[in-house]
Design an enzyme around this catalytic site. Structure first.
Site, PDB file in Angstrom:
ATOM      1  N   ILE A  18       0.810  -1.279   0.046  1.00  0.00           N
ATOM      2  CA  ILE A  18      -0.126  -0.068   0.121  1.00  0.00           C
ATOM      3  C   ILE A  18       0.909   1.109   0.024  1.00  0.00           C
ATOM      4  O   ILE A  18       0.662   2.139  -0.680  1.00  0.00           O
ATOM      5  CB  ILE A  18      -0.996  -0.008   1.215  1.00  0.00           C
ATOM      6  CG1 ILE A  18      -1.877  -1.223   1.217  1.00  0.00           C
ATOM      7  CG2 ILE A  18      -1.599   1.356   1.348  1.00  0.00           C
ATOM      8  CD1 ILE A  18      -2.786  -1.519   2.428  1.00  0.00           C
ATOM      9  N   ASP A  37      11.440   3.493   4.509  1.00  0.00           N
ATOM     10  CA  ASP A  37      11.228   2.342   4.580  1.00  0.00           C
ATOM     11  C   ASP A  37      12.500   1.730   5.398  1.00  0.00           C
ATOM     12  O   ASP A  37      13.537   2.293   5.642  1.00  0.00           O
ATOM     13  CB  ASP A  37      11.101   1.330   3.398  1.00  0.00           C
ATOM     14  CG  ASP A  37      10.257   0.264   3.389  1.00  0.00           C
ATOM     15  OD1 ASP A  37       9.143   0.085   3.318  1.00  0.00           O
ATOM     16  OD2 ASP A  37      10.833  -0.918   4.137  1.00  0.00           O
ATOM     17  N   VAL A  65      10.670   3.311  11.867  1.00  0.00           N
ATOM     18  CA  VAL A  65       9.523   4.108  12.606  1.00  0.00           C
ATOM     19  C   VAL A  65       9.350   3.993  14.113  1.00  0.00           C
ATOM     20  O   VAL A  65       8.961   4.825  14.634  1.00  0.00           O
ATOM     21  CB  VAL A  65       7.977   3.777  11.835  1.00  0.00           C
ATOM     22  CG1 VAL A  65       8.238   4.244  10.415  1.00  0.00           C
ATOM     23  CG2 VAL A  65       7.624   2.415  12.090  1.00  0.00           C
ATOM     24  N   SER A 141      -6.833  -0.542  10.246  1.00  0.00           N
ATOM     25  CA  SER A 141      -7.278  -1.765   9.626  1.00  0.00           C
ATOM     26  C   SER A 141      -8.717  -1.992  10.033  1.00  0.00           C
ATOM     27  O   SER A 141      -9.072  -1.550  11.148  1.00  0.00           O
ATOM     28  CB  SER A 141      -6.218  -3.126  10.254  1.00  0.00           C
ATOM     29  OG  SER A 141      -6.779  -4.041   9.742  1.00  0.00           O
ATOM     30  N   TYR A 154      -2.393  -7.396  16.956  1.00  0.00           N
ATOM     31  CA  TYR A 154      -2.718  -6.725  15.972  1.00  0.00           C
ATOM     32  C   TYR A 154      -4.056  -5.848  15.815  1.00  0.00           C
ATOM     33  O   TYR A 154      -4.048  -4.498  15.924  1.00  0.00           O
ATOM     34  CB  TYR A 154      -2.555  -7.131  14.386  1.00  0.00           C
ATOM     35  CG  TYR A 154      -2.899  -6.659  13.208  1.00  0.00           C
ATOM     36  CD1 TYR A 154      -1.490  -6.159  12.700  1.00  0.00           C
ATOM     37  CD2 TYR A 154      -3.939  -6.458  12.608  1.00  0.00           C
ATOM     38  CE1 TYR A 154      -1.634  -5.434  11.377  1.00  0.00           C
ATOM     39  CE2 TYR A 154      -4.070  -5.872  11.307  1.00  0.00           C
ATOM     40  CZ  TYR A 154      -2.963  -5.030  11.038  1.00  0.00           C
ATOM     41  OH  TYR A 154      -2.716  -4.496   9.703  1.00  0.00           O
ATOM     42  N   LYS A 158      -3.896  -1.945  16.166  1.00  0.00           N
ATOM     43  CA  LYS A 158      -4.774  -0.789  15.330  1.00  0.00           C
ATOM     44  C   LYS A 158      -6.029  -0.032  15.921  1.00  0.00           C
ATOM     45  O   LYS A 158      -6.207   1.090  15.563  1.00  0.00           O
ATOM     46  CB  LYS A 158      -5.321  -1.700  14.093  1.00  0.00           C
ATOM     47  CG  LYS A 158      -4.236  -2.243  13.182  1.00  0.00           C
ATOM     48  CD  LYS A 158      -3.293  -1.217  12.426  1.00  0.00           C
ATOM     49  CE  LYS A 158      -2.484  -1.518  11.216  1.00  0.00           C
ATOM     50  NZ  LYS A 158      -1.573  -0.545  10.912  1.00  0.00           N
ATOM     51  N   THR A 186      -8.819  -6.526   3.903  1.00  0.00           N
ATOM     52  CA  THR A 186      -7.556  -7.457   3.355  1.00  0.00           C
ATOM     53  C   THR A 186      -7.405  -6.977   2.021  1.00  0.00           C
ATOM     54  O   THR A 186      -8.328  -6.899   0.847  1.00  0.00           O
ATOM     55  CB  THR A 186      -7.791  -8.850   3.262  1.00  0.00           C
ATOM     56  OG1 THR A 186      -8.207  -9.248   4.620  1.00  0.00           O
ATOM     57  CG2 THR A 186      -6.684  -9.630   3.055  1.00  0.00           C
ATOM     58  N   VAL A 187      -6.165  -6.646   1.688  1.00  0.00           N
ATOM     59  CA  VAL A 187      -5.435  -6.218   0.485  1.00  0.00           C
ATOM     60  C   VAL A 187      -4.248  -7.337   0.370  1.00  0.00           C
ATOM     61  O   VAL A 187      -3.651  -7.707   1.230  1.00  0.00           O
ATOM     62  CB  VAL A 187      -4.965  -4.972   0.688  1.00  0.00           C
ATOM     63  CG1 VAL A 187      -4.110  -4.462  -0.690  1.00  0.00           C
ATOM     64  CG2 VAL A 187      -5.989  -3.916   1.007  1.00  0.00           C
ATOM     65  N   THR A 189      -1.066  -8.283  -0.091  1.00  0.00           N
ATOM     66  CA  THR A 189       0.149  -7.903  -0.184  1.00  0.00           C
ATOM     67  C   THR A 189       1.466  -8.645   0.410  1.00  0.00           C
ATOM     68  O   THR A 189       0.869  -9.661   0.923  1.00  0.00           O
ATOM     69  CB  THR A 189       0.243  -6.422   0.613  1.00  0.00           C
ATOM     70  OG1 THR A 189       0.163  -6.805   1.878  1.00  0.00           O
ATOM     71  CG2 THR A 189      -0.317  -5.481   0.174  1.00  0.00           C
TER      72      THR A 189
HETATM   73  N1  LIG Z   1      -2.618  -5.860   3.434  1.00  0.00           N
HETATM   74  C1  LIG Z   1      -3.535  -5.522   4.094  1.00  0.00           C
HETATM   75  O1  LIG Z   1      -4.633  -6.581   3.866  1.00  0.00           O
HETATM   76  C2  LIG Z   1      -3.895  -4.598   5.023  1.00  0.00           C
HETATM   77  C3  LIG Z   1      -5.087  -4.295   5.833  1.00  0.00           C
HETATM   78  C4  LIG Z   1      -5.206  -3.334   6.828  1.00  0.00           C
HETATM   79  C5  LIG Z   1      -4.328  -2.761   6.894  1.00  0.00           C
HETATM   80  N2  LIG Z   1      -3.145  -2.716   6.340  1.00  0.00           N
HETATM   81  C6  LIG Z   1      -1.957  -1.890   7.038  1.00  0.00           C
HETATM   82  O2  LIG Z   1      -1.452  -1.195   5.847  1.00  0.00           O
HETATM   83  C7  LIG Z   1       0.005  -1.011   6.168  1.00  0.00           C
HETATM   84  C8  LIG Z   1       0.852  -1.391   4.897  1.00  0.00           C
HETATM   85  O3  LIG Z   1       0.688  -2.852   4.690  1.00  0.00           O
HETATM   86  P1  LIG Z   1       1.037  -3.590   3.770  1.00  0.00           P
HETATM   87  O4  LIG Z   1       0.082  -4.487   3.125  1.00  0.00           O
HETATM   88  O5  LIG Z   1       1.260  -2.767   2.340  1.00  0.00           O
HETATM   89  O6  LIG Z   1       2.313  -4.410   3.885  1.00  0.00           O
HETATM   90  P2  LIG Z   1       3.837  -4.661   3.182  1.00  0.00           P
HETATM   91  O7  LIG Z   1       4.496  -5.539   4.144  1.00  0.00           O
HETATM   92  O8  LIG Z   1       3.501  -4.926   1.848  1.00  0.00           O
HETATM   93  O9  LIG Z   1       4.541  -3.403   3.334  1.00  0.00           O
HETATM   94  C9  LIG Z   1       4.904  -2.975   4.623  1.00  0.00           C
HETATM   95  C10 LIG Z   1       6.053  -2.047   4.242  1.00  0.00           C
HETATM   96  O10 LIG Z   1       6.510  -1.331   5.679  1.00  0.00           O
HETATM   97  C11 LIG Z   1       7.809  -1.665   5.858  1.00  0.00           C
HETATM   98  N3  LIG Z   1       8.091  -1.483   7.391  1.00  0.00           N
HETATM   99  C12 LIG Z   1       7.719  -2.470   8.222  1.00  0.00           C
HETATM  100  N4  LIG Z   1       8.199  -2.173   9.432  1.00  0.00           N
HETATM  101  C13 LIG Z   1       8.822  -0.976   9.477  1.00  0.00           C
HETATM  102  C14 LIG Z   1       9.649  -0.263  10.193  1.00  0.00           C
HETATM  103  N5  LIG Z   1       9.473  -0.521  11.402  1.00  0.00           N
HETATM  104  N6  LIG Z   1      10.243   0.895   9.809  1.00  0.00           N
HETATM  105  C15 LIG Z   1       9.927   1.307   8.574  1.00  0.00           C
HETATM  106  N7  LIG Z   1       9.332   0.583   7.631  1.00  0.00           N
HETATM  107  C16 LIG Z   1       8.826  -0.486   8.049  1.00  0.00           C
HETATM  108  C17 LIG Z   1       8.184  -2.894   5.281  1.00  0.00           C
HETATM  109  O11 LIG Z   1       9.680  -3.030   5.135  1.00  0.00           O
HETATM  110  C18 LIG Z   1       7.381  -2.744   4.067  1.00  0.00           C
HETATM  111  O12 LIG Z   1       8.209  -2.176   2.859  1.00  0.00           O
HETATM  112  C19 LIG Z   1       0.306  -1.701   7.356  1.00  0.00           C
HETATM  113  O13 LIG Z   1       0.275  -0.773   8.439  1.00  0.00           O
HETATM  114  C20 LIG Z   1      -0.720  -2.746   7.507  1.00  0.00           C
HETATM  115  O14 LIG Z   1      -0.936  -2.948   8.847  1.00  0.00           O
HETATM  116  C21 LIG Z   1      -2.751  -3.820   5.554  1.00  0.00           C
END
Ligand SMILES: NC(=O)c1ccc[n+]([C@@H]2O[C@H](COP(=O)([O-])OP(=O)(O)OC[C@H]3O[C@@H](n4cnc5c(N)ncnc54)[C@H](O)[C@@H]3O)[C@@H](O)[C@H]2O)c1
Length: 255
Positions: A18, A37, A65, A141, A154, A158, A186-187, A189
């Site tokens: 995302i 990142d 972060v 989320s 989690y 959230k 859910t996405v 990824t």
């Molecule tokens: N994919 C889903 O279904 C979904 C649904 C709801 C919420 N989310 C939220 O969306 C956000 C992104 O999720 P995504 O699915 O794109 O994940 P992803 O794993 O594809 O990408 C997450 C990125 O964050 C980076 N990252 C992780 N920990 C880090 C840190 N401590 N400092 C800096 N960077 C860090 C990772 O290296 C990665 O590049 C997250 O907060 C996740 O909880 C995702």
């Protein structure tokens, strides 16, 4: 086009999923984008994609972060490069599985450190470079809205991000800074693949099928669909939205 012309955005977790989709979308709409990142190569690839595809301004930043010093240094670098920060997308997050009966303390702490403390630290650092006006977008989320089995840390992390968003919205309204939270369903990824596999007892297709029954729209979301919501919240089109919880989830929480 140009919905973010002249703006400076910082996206955390911009190396994948995302965050990458949002960084590219913000840049395509005219923003200069700092792609932060934990993974140096991932941050650099997104920054390069922006420079190549959109002829845009970008800066790759490597930081955790959840580490205050790391974040202050990285955010200061972005502000020095682009002059200020207008948009912060606190997207970086990690999963953690297990019910409270079995969850590991280290996993629990990491989940809160990245998702909750990370949102606080990045916002605090960015606020030093935001003037009067701007947009902070936090990443929640659907797990903050409904219970998800075996996802105790989690879900609660959230949930804390949603509560933090409301608190930030009130504190920052006098400065004209809007703060909203996106709660996606859910996405597909890299983050979600292990969870989907676990849900199918190791079989990804079974896990996917079990997940899809929860989605009235009949499919999972895409990173681009969440990026579109982030773009709207980042833009001046969302000028009356603050403290809002937006749920792009294909109807999952409508049931
Ligand atoms: N994919 C889903 O279904 C979904 C649904 C709801 C919420 N989310 C939220 O969306 C956000 C992104 O999720 P995504 O699915 O794109 O994940 P992803 O794993 O594809 O990408 C997450 C990125 O964050 C980076 N990252 C992780 N920990 C880090 C840190 N401590 N400092 C800096 N960077 C860090 C990772 O290296 C990665 O590049 C997250 O907060 C996740 O909880 C995702």
């Amino acid at each position: 086009m140009n919905r973010l012309a002249g703006k400076v955005a910082l996206v955390t977790g911009a190396g994948s999923g995302i965050g990458q989709a949002a960084a590219l979308r913000f840049a395509a709409e005219g923003a200069a984008v700092a792609t932060l990142d934990l993974k140096a190569e991932a941050a650099a690839i997104t920054a390069m994609m922006i420079a190549k595809e959109d002829d845009g301004q970008s800066l790759a930043l490597v930081a955790d972060v959840s580490d205050a010093e790391d974040i202050e240094t990285a955010v200061d670098l972005a502000a020095r490069e682009f002059g200020r920060i207008d948009i912060l997308y606190n997207n970086a997050g990690v999963n953690s599985s297990g019910s409270v009966a079995v969850a590991e303390e280290d996993d629990w702490d990491r989940c809160f450190a990245v998702n909750v403390k990370g949102t606080f630290l990045c916002s605090r650092a960015a606020l030093r470079h935001m003037g009067e006006g701007g947009s902070i977008i936090n990443q929640g989320s659907v797990s903050a809205m409904v219970g998800v089995p075996n996802f105790a840390a989690y879900c609660s992390a959230k949930g804390a991000v949603v509560a933090l968003t409301r608190s930030m919205a009130l504190d920052l309204a006098p400065r004209g800074i809007r703060v909203n939270v996106i709660c996606p369903g859910t996405v597909y990824t890299p983050l979600m693949e292990p969870m989907l596999r676990a849900r199918g007892d190791g079989d990804l297709q079974v896990g996917l099928a079990k997940t899809l029954v929860k989605y009235p729209i009949g499919r999972l979301g895409t990173p681009e669909e969440i990026a579109n919501v982030a773009l709207f919240l980042a833009s001046d089109e969302a000028s009356f939205l603050t403290g809002s919880v937006i749920t792009p989830d294909g109807g999952m929480t409508a049931q």
